[in-house]
Scaffold this motif. Sequence first.
Motif, PDB file in Angstrom:
ATOM      1  N   ALA A 285      37.276  50.725  29.680  1.00 53.40           N
ATOM      2  CA  ALA A 285      38.104  51.247  30.780  1.00 53.40           C
ATOM      3  C   ALA A 285      37.363  51.145  32.118  1.00 53.40           C
ATOM      4  O   ALA A 285      37.958  50.762  33.133  1.00 53.40           O
ATOM      5  CB  ALA A 285      38.506  52.687  30.498  1.00 53.40           C
ATOM      6  N   LEU A 286      36.074  51.465  32.128  1.00 50.63           N
ATOM      7  CA  LEU A 286      35.287  51.365  33.368  1.00 50.63           C
ATOM      8  C   LEU A 286      35.169  49.916  33.830  1.00 50.63           C
ATOM      9  O   LEU A 286      35.297  49.629  35.032  1.00 50.63           O
ATOM     10  CB  LEU A 286      33.905  51.978  33.170  1.00 50.63           C
ATOM     11  CG  LEU A 286      33.860  53.500  33.070  1.00 50.63           C
ATOM     12  CD1 LEU A 286      32.447  53.973  32.717  1.00 50.63           C
ATOM     13  CD2 LEU A 286      34.328  54.137  34.361  1.00 50.63           C
ATOM     14  N   ILE A 287      34.927  49.017  32.909  1.00 44.58           N
ATOM     15  CA  ILE A 287      34.845  47.599  33.274  1.00 44.58           C
ATOM     16  C   ILE A 287      36.166  47.136  33.869  1.00 44.58           C
ATOM     17  O   ILE A 287      36.187  46.446  34.899  1.00 44.58           O
ATOM     18  CB  ILE A 287      34.456  46.739  32.048  1.00 44.58           C
ATOM     19  CG1 ILE A 287      32.999  46.990  31.671  1.00 44.58           C
ATOM     20  CG2 ILE A 287      34.698  45.257  32.314  1.00 44.58           C
ATOM     21  CD1 ILE A 287      32.593  46.388  30.342  1.00 44.58           C
ATOM     22  N   MET A 288      37.262  47.524  33.237  1.00 44.44           N
ATOM     23  CA  MET A 288      38.572  47.114  33.751  1.00 44.44           C
ATOM     24  C   MET A 288      38.851  47.740  35.119  1.00 44.44           C
ATOM     25  O   MET A 288      39.433  47.088  35.988  1.00 44.44           O
ATOM     26  CB  MET A 288      39.666  47.472  32.748  1.00 44.44           C
ATOM     27  CG  MET A 288      39.565  46.612  31.497  1.00 44.44           C
ATOM     28  SD  MET A 288      40.887  46.905  30.353  1.00 44.44           S
ATOM     29  CE  MET A 288      42.253  46.320  31.306  1.00 44.44           C
TER      30      MET A 288
ATOM     31  N   LEU B 138      37.715  45.326  42.358  1.00 45.07           N
ATOM     32  CA  LEU B 138      37.168  44.106  42.964  1.00 45.07           C
ATOM     33  C   LEU B 138      38.260  43.055  43.165  1.00 45.07           C
ATOM     34  O   LEU B 138      38.310  42.408  44.219  1.00 45.07           O
ATOM     35  CB  LEU B 138      36.035  43.537  42.096  1.00 45.07           C
ATOM     36  CG  LEU B 138      34.749  44.340  42.055  1.00 45.07           C
ATOM     37  CD1 LEU B 138      33.772  43.725  41.064  1.00 45.07           C
ATOM     38  CD2 LEU B 138      34.127  44.438  43.436  1.00 45.07           C
ATOM     39  N   GLY B 139      39.109  42.894  42.158  1.00 48.88           N
ATOM     40  CA  GLY B 139      40.211  41.936  42.278  1.00 48.88           C
ATOM     41  C   GLY B 139      41.170  42.315  43.390  1.00 48.88           C
ATOM     42  O   GLY B 139      41.627  41.459  44.161  1.00 48.88           O
ATOM     43  N   TYR B 140      41.472  43.606  43.503  1.00 51.88           N
ATOM     44  CA  TYR B 140      42.377  44.086  44.550  1.00 51.88           C
ATOM     45  C   TYR B 140      41.838  43.726  45.929  1.00 51.88           C
ATOM     46  O   TYR B 140      42.530  43.127  46.752  1.00 51.88           O
ATOM     47  CB  TYR B 140      42.548  45.603  44.422  1.00 51.88           C
ATOM     48  CG  TYR B 140      43.293  46.211  45.573  1.00 51.88           C
ATOM     49  CD1 TYR B 140      44.676  46.121  45.657  1.00 51.88           C
ATOM     50  CD2 TYR B 140      42.612  46.859  46.595  1.00 51.88           C
ATOM     51  CE1 TYR B 140      45.363  46.681  46.719  1.00 51.88           C
ATOM     52  CE2 TYR B 140      43.281  47.416  47.662  1.00 51.88           C
ATOM     53  CZ  TYR B 140      44.665  47.322  47.720  1.00 51.88           C
ATOM     54  OH  TYR B 140      45.339  47.867  48.789  1.00 51.88           O
TER      55      TYR B 140
ATOM     56  N   ILE C  35      48.112  45.828  37.405  1.00 47.99           N
ATOM     57  CA  ILE C  35      46.820  46.194  36.823  1.00 47.99           C
ATOM     58  C   ILE C  35      46.976  47.369  35.863  1.00 47.99           C
ATOM     59  O   ILE C  35      46.377  47.399  34.785  1.00 47.99           O
ATOM     60  CB  ILE C  35      45.778  46.515  37.921  1.00 47.99           C
ATOM     61  CG1 ILE C  35      45.429  45.250  38.696  1.00 47.99           C
ATOM     62  CG2 ILE C  35      44.522  47.146  37.350  1.00 47.99           C
ATOM     63  CD1 ILE C  35      44.797  44.160  37.844  1.00 47.99           C
ATOM     64  N   PHE C  36      47.790  48.356  36.217  1.00 51.89           N
ATOM     65  CA  PHE C  36      47.999  49.521  35.359  1.00 51.89           C
ATOM     66  C   PHE C  36      48.601  49.117  34.015  1.00 51.89           C
ATOM     67  O   PHE C  36      48.110  49.526  32.961  1.00 51.89           O
ATOM     68  CB  PHE C  36      48.901  50.551  36.061  1.00 51.89           C
ATOM     69  CG  PHE C  36      49.192  51.750  35.221  1.00 51.89           C
ATOM     70  CD1 PHE C  36      48.234  52.743  35.058  1.00 51.89           C
ATOM     71  CD2 PHE C  36      50.412  51.887  34.567  1.00 51.89           C
ATOM     72  CE1 PHE C  36      48.494  53.856  34.278  1.00 51.89           C
ATOM     73  CE2 PHE C  36      50.676  52.988  33.779  1.00 51.89           C
ATOM     74  CZ  PHE C  36      49.716  53.981  33.634  1.00 51.89           C
ATOM     75  N   VAL C  37      49.640  48.289  34.037  1.00 49.47           N
ATOM     76  CA  VAL C  37      50.281  47.849  32.792  1.00 49.47           C
ATOM     77  C   VAL C  37      49.320  46.988  31.976  1.00 49.47           C
ATOM     78  O   VAL C  37      49.181  47.171  30.758  1.00 49.47           O
ATOM     79  CB  VAL C  37      51.603  47.101  33.092  1.00 49.47           C
ATOM     80  CG1 VAL C  37      52.143  46.420  31.856  1.00 49.47           C
ATOM     81  CG2 VAL C  37      52.627  48.060  33.676  1.00 49.47           C
ATOM     82  N   PHE C  38      48.641  46.064  32.646  1.00 53.84           N
ATOM     83  CA  PHE C  38      47.674  45.207  31.947  1.00 53.84           C
ATOM     84  C   PHE C  38      46.576  46.044  31.297  1.00 53.84           C
ATOM     85  O   PHE C  38      46.229  45.846  30.129  1.00 53.84           O
ATOM     86  CB  PHE C  38      47.074  44.188  32.921  1.00 53.84           C
ATOM     87  CG  PHE C  38      46.029  43.311  32.301  1.00 53.84           C
ATOM     88  CD1 PHE C  38      46.377  42.291  31.424  1.00 53.84           C
ATOM     89  CD2 PHE C  38      44.685  43.517  32.579  1.00 53.84           C
ATOM     90  CE1 PHE C  38      45.419  41.491  30.845  1.00 53.84           C
ATOM     91  CE2 PHE C  38      43.711  42.717  32.006  1.00 53.84           C
ATOM     92  CZ  PHE C  38      44.084  41.697  31.134  1.00 53.84           C
ATOM     93  N   ALA C  39      46.020  46.994  32.044  1.00 51.94           N
ATOM     94  CA  ALA C  39      44.950  47.848  31.528  1.00 51.94           C
ATOM     95  C   ALA C  39      45.457  48.692  30.357  1.00 51.94           C
ATOM     96  O   ALA C  39      44.752  48.850  29.353  1.00 51.94           O
ATOM     97  CB  ALA C  39      44.387  48.738  32.631  1.00 51.94           C
TER      98      ALA C  39
END
Length: 171
Positions: free
Chosen positions: A21-24, A30-32, A68-72
Amino acid sequence: MLRKKYLVKPKLQWRYFVILALIMAVLGVLGYYAFLNSLVSTPGIEQLSSGTIKSFKSAYSNGFFWVIFVFAAVVLVYSIFYFHRLIGPLFFFEKVMKKLSDGNVSMNVHWRKRDETKELAELIDAAIKSTRVSVLSDRKKVKEAIKAMDAKDTKKAKKLLQGVTKWCKTQ
């Protein structure tokens, strides 16, 4: 054998879950900022009004957040099942090794077809079966040696006992 408990080693599984979870989260942030920076610094963006740019940033932020929320969420839920297929067998191997260390060689190693450690399970099962066969053979030889000693046939007893535990390599 069916293992239905998904958190067999909760501390270990939660630790991996939190690390993932932390990595994601770090990659998401960073991606944002990387994508926002590249979009805002695109040539010609300065020709838009500040209100349009502000609306664009808001729409981008909302869209990016939900993607990102759905992917995570999908990855984290899947990781629970994946960790179950990985950590579940490790937990089972610990139980098997505990029984082996207590001298119990009567069990077999079972695995589910989707477990990630099939090869290890097959090797451990083969080792247990080999040990079981050797132990049973040694017990039979010891019983025969005792009978030979009772009959005062020491040569036969020595010969039988020399073959005991020869299967085990100690060097």
